[in-house]
Structure formats: structure tokens, C-alpha cells
Motif scaffolding. Structure first.
Motif, mmCIF file in Angstrom:
data_model
loop_
_atom_site.group_PDB
_atom_site.id
_atom_site.type_symbol
_atom_site.label_atom_id
_atom_site.label_comp_id
_atom_site.label_asym_id
_atom_site.label_seq_id
_atom_site.Cartn_x
_atom_site.Cartn_y
_atom_site.Cartn_z
ATOM 1 N N LYS A 29 44.659 39.986 52.489
ATOM 2 C CA LYS A 29 44.319 38.671 52.286
ATOM 3 C C LYS A 29 42.730 38.312 53.042
ATOM 4 C CE LYS A 29 48.219 37.863 50.222
ATOM 5 N NZ LYS A 29 48.159 37.663 48.675
ATOM 6 N N GLU A 30 42.446 39.282 53.768
ATOM 7 C CA GLU A 30 41.257 38.771 54.493
ATOM 8 C C GLU A 30 40.272 40.057 54.298
ATOM 9 O OE1 GLU A 30 42.100 38.456 58.650
ATOM 10 O OE2 GLU A 30 43.434 36.723 58.599
ATOM 11 N N GLY A 31 38.521 39.627 54.191
ATOM 12 C CA GLY A 31 37.770 40.502 53.982
ATOM 13 C C GLY A 31 36.649 39.978 53.094
ATOM 14 N N VAL A 32 35.690 40.781 52.751
ATOM 15 C CA VAL A 32 34.647 40.158 52.041
ATOM 16 C C VAL A 32 34.927 41.245 50.883
ATOM 17 C CG1 VAL A 32 32.223 40.515 51.562
ATOM 18 C CG2 VAL A 32 32.894 40.236 53.870
ATOM 19 N N PHE A 33 35.483 40.450 49.658
ATOM 20 C CA PHE A 33 35.806 41.171 48.532
ATOM 21 C C PHE A 33 34.739 41.051 47.540
ATOM 22 C CE2 PHE A 33 39.458 38.869 50.466
ATOM 23 C CZ PHE A 33 40.534 39.738 50.222
ATOM 24 N N LEU A 34 34.485 42.468 47.361
ATOM 25 C CA LEU A 34 33.353 42.868 46.592
ATOM 26 C C LEU A 34 33.926 44.028 45.405
ATOM 27 C CD1 LEU A 34 30.354 43.091 49.070
ATOM 28 C CD2 LEU A 34 30.915 41.064 47.560
ATOM 29 N N ASP A 35 35.257 43.865 45.215
ATOM 30 C CA ASP A 35 35.910 44.920 44.345
ATOM 31 C C ASP A 35 36.085 44.510 43.012
ATOM 32 O OD1 ASP A 35 37.541 43.198 45.477
ATOM 33 O OD2 ASP A 35 39.191 44.568 45.720
ATOM 34 N N ALA A 36 36.154 43.163 42.674
ATOM 35 C CA ALA A 36 36.944 42.764 41.445
ATOM 36 C C ALA A 36 36.063 42.209 40.439
ATOM 37 C CB ALA A 36 38.192 41.912 41.525
ATOM 38 N N ASN A 37 34.649 42.210 40.772
ATOM 39 C CA ASN A 37 33.516 41.723 39.929
ATOM 40 C C ASN A 37 33.675 40.120 39.664
ATOM 41 O OD1 ASN A 37 32.473 44.282 39.471
ATOM 42 N ND2 ASN A 37 33.427 44.759 37.731
ATOM 43 N N GLU A 38 34.311 39.397 40.588
ATOM 44 C CA GLU A 38 34.503 37.988 40.510
ATOM 45 C C GLU A 38 33.142 37.302 40.829
ATOM 46 O OE1 GLU A 38 38.989 38.362 42.571
ATOM 47 O OE2 GLU A 38 37.118 38.462 43.809
ATOM 48 N N ASN A 39 33.128 36.072 40.725
ATOM 49 C CA ASN A 39 32.046 35.072 40.783
ATOM 50 C C ASN A 39 32.158 34.822 42.376
ATOM 51 O OD1 ASN A 39 30.027 33.068 41.223
ATOM 52 N ND2 ASN A 39 30.403 32.255 38.893
ATOM 53 N N PRO A 40 31.201 35.107 43.378
ATOM 54 C CA PRO A 40 31.185 34.804 44.782
ATOM 55 C C PRO A 40 30.908 33.503 44.969
ATOM 56 C CG PRO A 40 29.187 35.980 44.367
ATOM 57 C CD PRO A 40 29.870 35.687 42.880
ATOM 58 N N PHE A 41 30.333 32.482 43.998
ATOM 59 C CA PHE A 41 29.915 31.435 44.360
ATOM 60 C C PHE A 41 31.181 30.378 44.002
ATOM 61 C CE2 PHE A 41 25.855 33.495 43.639
ATOM 62 C CZ PHE A 41 25.432 33.658 44.946
ATOM 63 N N GLY A 42 32.128 30.732 43.742
ATOM 64 C CA GLY A 42 33.399 29.857 43.478
ATOM 65 C C GLY A 42 33.462 29.565 41.984
ATOM 66 N N ILE A 44 33.197 26.548 38.378
ATOM 67 C CA ILE A 44 32.429 25.289 38.123
ATOM 68 C C ILE A 44 33.384 24.012 37.834
ATOM 69 C CG2 ILE A 44 31.109 26.680 36.480
ATOM 70 C CD1 ILE A 44 32.997 25.661 34.181
ATOM 71 N N THR A 45 34.613 24.186 38.480
ATOM 72 C CA THR A 45 35.317 23.355 38.668
ATOM 73 C C THR A 45 35.394 22.785 40.172
ATOM 74 O OG1 THR A 45 37.258 24.637 39.010
ATOM 75 C CG2 THR A 45 37.091 23.682 36.971
ATOM 76 N N GLU A 46 36.077 21.671 40.637
ATOM 77 C CA GLU A 46 36.120 21.009 41.849
ATOM 78 C C GLU A 46 37.154 22.085 42.751
ATOM 79 O OE1 GLU A 46 37.147 17.266 42.271
ATOM 80 O OE2 GLU A 46 35.611 16.508 41.336
ATOM 81 N N GLN A 47 38.100 22.599 42.178
ATOM 82 C CA GLN A 47 38.985 23.794 42.689
ATOM 83 C C GLN A 47 38.419 24.994 42.449
ATOM 84 O OE1 GLN A 47 43.101 22.763 41.924
ATOM 85 N NE2 GLN A 47 43.666 24.791 43.033
ATOM 86 N N ASP A 48 38.424 26.091 43.464
ATOM 87 C CA ASP A 48 38.065 27.318 43.077
ATOM 88 C C ASP A 48 39.408 28.044 42.493
ATOM 89 O OD1 ASP A 48 35.298 27.089 44.276
ATOM 90 O OD2 ASP A 48 36.025 27.487 46.138
ATOM 91 N N PHE A 49 38.841 28.650 41.369
ATOM 92 C CA PHE A 49 39.486 29.506 40.609
ATOM 93 C C PHE A 49 39.025 30.846 40.324
ATOM 94 C CE2 PHE A 49 40.922 25.420 38.926
ATOM 95 C CZ PHE A 49 42.493 25.445 39.647
ATOM 96 N N ASN A 50 37.832 31.410 41.333
ATOM 97 C CA ASN A 50 37.096 32.306 41.103
ATOM 98 C C ASN A 50 37.843 33.890 41.366
ATOM 99 O OD1 ASN A 50 36.619 31.427 43.604
ATOM 100 N ND2 ASN A 50 35.214 32.902 44.049
ATOM 101 N N ARG A 51 38.841 33.695 42.086
ATOM 102 C CA ARG A 51 39.391 34.923 42.610
ATOM 103 C C ARG A 51 40.586 35.162 41.645
ATOM 104 N NH1 ARG A 51 35.621 37.589 45.367
ATOM 105 N NH2 ARG A 51 34.883 36.044 47.069
#
Length: 350
Positions: A29-42, A44-51
Motif C-alpha cells: 500500500k505504500e511507495g511511489v507507484f510508477l508501475d500501472a500507467n496511472e495519472n499521477p496528478f489525481g 478530474i473529479t473532487e475525489q481521486d479515482f486515479n489508482r
């Protein structure tokens, strides 16, 4: 009983190498996640669904296990129960060769999924009082009969099947026995999840759509042996349950007292509605219900159905379904909704 799940499994599924997602390879659950090609900036909604969400819904399964009395490893979660139904066909039924046994009248998606997957359907009708015919079911089966679907409480008839008949079939049917318990929360019958460790050929389906009031979230549950659950997890889409659904249901199931109150309210309204319908002279029969609906026989049901629509009352017309001639399936509503239905029935049937 002696049961070999692998003998039922399609050979190419047994050899299948499943897709591994980024969250399969690293589950921390912890770490710098650069493995799934997700959007690192969060998002476009108020709640983050980028992961991406947990592909196996581990935290949610832990909580479900507590309220269902099973182990988390015995739980599969799907996009509604329909996903589990489809995956069972994909895993065990060779198109054009194998068959499944259905017991009409019953839930229609068993047949639709069979047709989508090009699987032969063998039907053994229920009795006129909507009970199983175990001997006829076994007589209809052969070496290629892979799955038997039993809906109890049944849809559209609302009754529960005799427990001894289901146990007999679990002991004698050579394939998988699926007991669909979508309406079990409204029944006095104990769940067949209590029998999982006794019957390795058993899979029980339940849902959050009915008693829990979460139909829009589309979360179905399947309970089975760890071996069978591993097969379903092997062939499901990688992220089949959204993070929003997981979070919402996880929060909801902590309030078990609320769902218990809603169930009691529905049961009370079911008895009220049944009692009031029995007073109407044109109602011919109300079938026993262990669900959140009633199957009601009314003369000229097709016309009554259409007339009710004109009154903005929508029920389900089951008049063309086997053993359900002139029957309407009526969901139990609130007191206001039930009284509106009764008022409309008195008007259109007078």
C-alpha cells in the motif's frame, strides 16, 4: 462425496496463464507507484479515482466473511451475480458439447448465458407448486452435464425449494450445483453457505441488490470451495469491481442493523400487501413467498398489466412464463406504493 473439480474444467482453462496486473505483482500500500500507467496528478473529479482498485477486493471480502460465516478465500465478487454465471459457463462448459440443466420457471439469465456460450440447455420443469423433481433432474443428466442451476427462493415464483431435495441433488448430481440465493434475506431458510465445506460441488450465489438496497452498484457474491474460487479469479477481468463500489459497500455493511430493519420493514409490507390482495374478489391466487415479491394470479393478467401502466403502476408480467399463466409478479413496495397499487387494481379490475 468423491468429487474432482478438475475433471469438469475445460482443458484449456486448466492450462491458462492468467493476466497479471500491476497490483498482482506488487500488493503493498505504500511507495511511489510508477508501475500501472496511472495519472499521477489525481482525477478530474473532487475525489481521486486515479489508482486502480484492489483486483481481489481483499478488505471487502474480510468484512463479508464476518457477516456470512465463511472464509474470505471462499468468496468471489462479481459485477452482479450475472458475471459469476457467465464465468461458470466459460470455465466448465465446452461450446457445442456440454450441457446445463435448468428448472423453469426460473431466472432468465441462466438460459441467456447458455445461449451466448453455445451450451446446450436441458430443462426439467418444476412441479405445479414450483418444487424440484430430483429424480427427473438426474434422469436428464449425462456425462456432459456440467452445471445444475437451482434458484431458491425462486424467481419468479417466490417460494423456497425443499431443502432435502437440494441436498439429494448435491449428493447425486455429478457436476456443479449452483444454488442462487438472491432472495435468501427474506426467507426463514438457512443459507446453503453453511454446507460449503461438506459439498465441494456447491456454489452459492447471493447479492447486495435486494435486501441491502445497492442494486445500482452491481455487486454479486459467489461462495464456494477455495479451489473453485481460484478458478473464477483466474478467468475474471483484472479489475472487475470498481474502487468506488468497494469503498461504498465496505462502509455500508458496517451498518448491519440498518439492513436488518429494512428487511423487517419489507417483510411487514409483504404481509400487509398479501392480506389486502386476498380481500380483492378478482385475485385468484397468491403463491407463497419467501422473497420480496408476490406472484399473483389475476384473470386477464395481460390486460391488467397494461391497464396498471396507464395508472403509472409498473409490475412484471409473467403471464407467458411456464406455470405462471395469468400471473403478475409484484415487488413489495413502501406502504404508500402498496396502497397506490391496491387502489389502481381496484380501479382497473372493477
Amino acid at each position: 462425496m468423491s468429487f474432482d473439480l478438475n475433471s469438469l474444467l475445460r482443458p484449456h482453462i486448466a492450462k491458462l496463464q492468467p493476466y497479471t496486473s500491476a497490483r498482482d505483482e506488487y500488493t503493498g500500500k505504500e511507495g511511489v507507484f510508477l508501475d500501472a500507467n496511472e495519472n499521477p496528478f489525481g482525477s478530474i473529479t473532487e475525489q481521486d479515482f486515479n489508482r486502480y482498485p484492489d483486483p481481489y477486493q481483499s478488505v471487502l471480502k474480510e468484512e463479508i466473511a464476518k457477516i456470512k460465516g465463511v472464509r474470505p478465500s471462499q468468496i468471489f465478487l462479481g459485477n452482479g451475480s450475472d458475471e459469476a454465471i457467465d464465468l461458470l459457463y466459460r470455465a466448465f462448459c465446452n461450446p457445442g458439447k456440454d450441457n446445463v440443466i435448468l428448472l423453469p420457471p426460473t431466472y432468465g439469465m441462466y438460459e441467456v448465458s447458455a445461449n451466448i456460450n453455445d451450451v446446450e440447455i436441458r430443462k426439467v420443469a418444476l412441479t405445479p407448486d414450483f418444487q424440484l423433481q430430483p429424480d427427473q433432474i438426474l434422469a436428464a443428466a449425462d456425462a456432459n452435464s456440467k452445471i445444475l442451476f437451482i434458484c431458491s427462493p425462486n424467481n419468479p415464483s417466490a417460494n423456497k425449494a425443499k431443502r432435502e431435495d437440494i441436498l439429494f441433488l448435491l449428493e447425486n448430481f455429478k457436476g456443479l450445483v449452483v444454488v442462487d440465493e438472491a432472495y435468501i434475506d427474506f426467507s426463514d431458510e438457512p443459507s446453503f453457505t453453511n454446507e460449503l465445506d461438506r459439498f465441494p460441488n456447491l456454489l452459492v450465489m447471493q447479492t447486495f441488490s435486494k435486501a441491502w438496497g445497492l442494486a445500482s452498484l452491481r455487486l454479486g457474491m459467489a461462495f464456494a470451495s477455495e479451489e473453485l474460487i481460484r478458478i473464477l479469479n483466474k478467468i475474471k477481468p483484472p479489475y472487475n469491481i470498481s474502487g468506488l463500489t468497494q469503498e461504498t459497500v465496505l462502509a455500508a455493511i458496517k451498518d448491519k442493523a440498518k439492513v436488518d430493519r429494512m428487511i423487517q420493514d419489507i417483510l411487514a409490507e409483504r404481509e400487509f400487501l398479501k392480506g389486502e390482495l386476498e380481500k380483492l374478489p378478482f385475485v385468484q391466487k397468491i403463491h407463497p413467498s419467501h422473497a420480496n415479491f408476490l406472484l399473483v394470479q389475476i384473470p386477464n393478467a395481460n390486460q391488467v398489466y397494461n391497464d396498471l401502466i396507464e395508472e403509472k403502476i409498473i409490475v412484471r408480467n409473467r403471464a407467458k412464463v411456464l406455470l405462471c399463466a395469468d400471473c403478475l409478479r409484484i415487488t413489495v413496495g413502501t406502504r404508500e406504493e402498496n396502497e397506490a397499487l391496491l387502489k389502481a387494481l381496484r380501479k382497473v379490475c372493477s
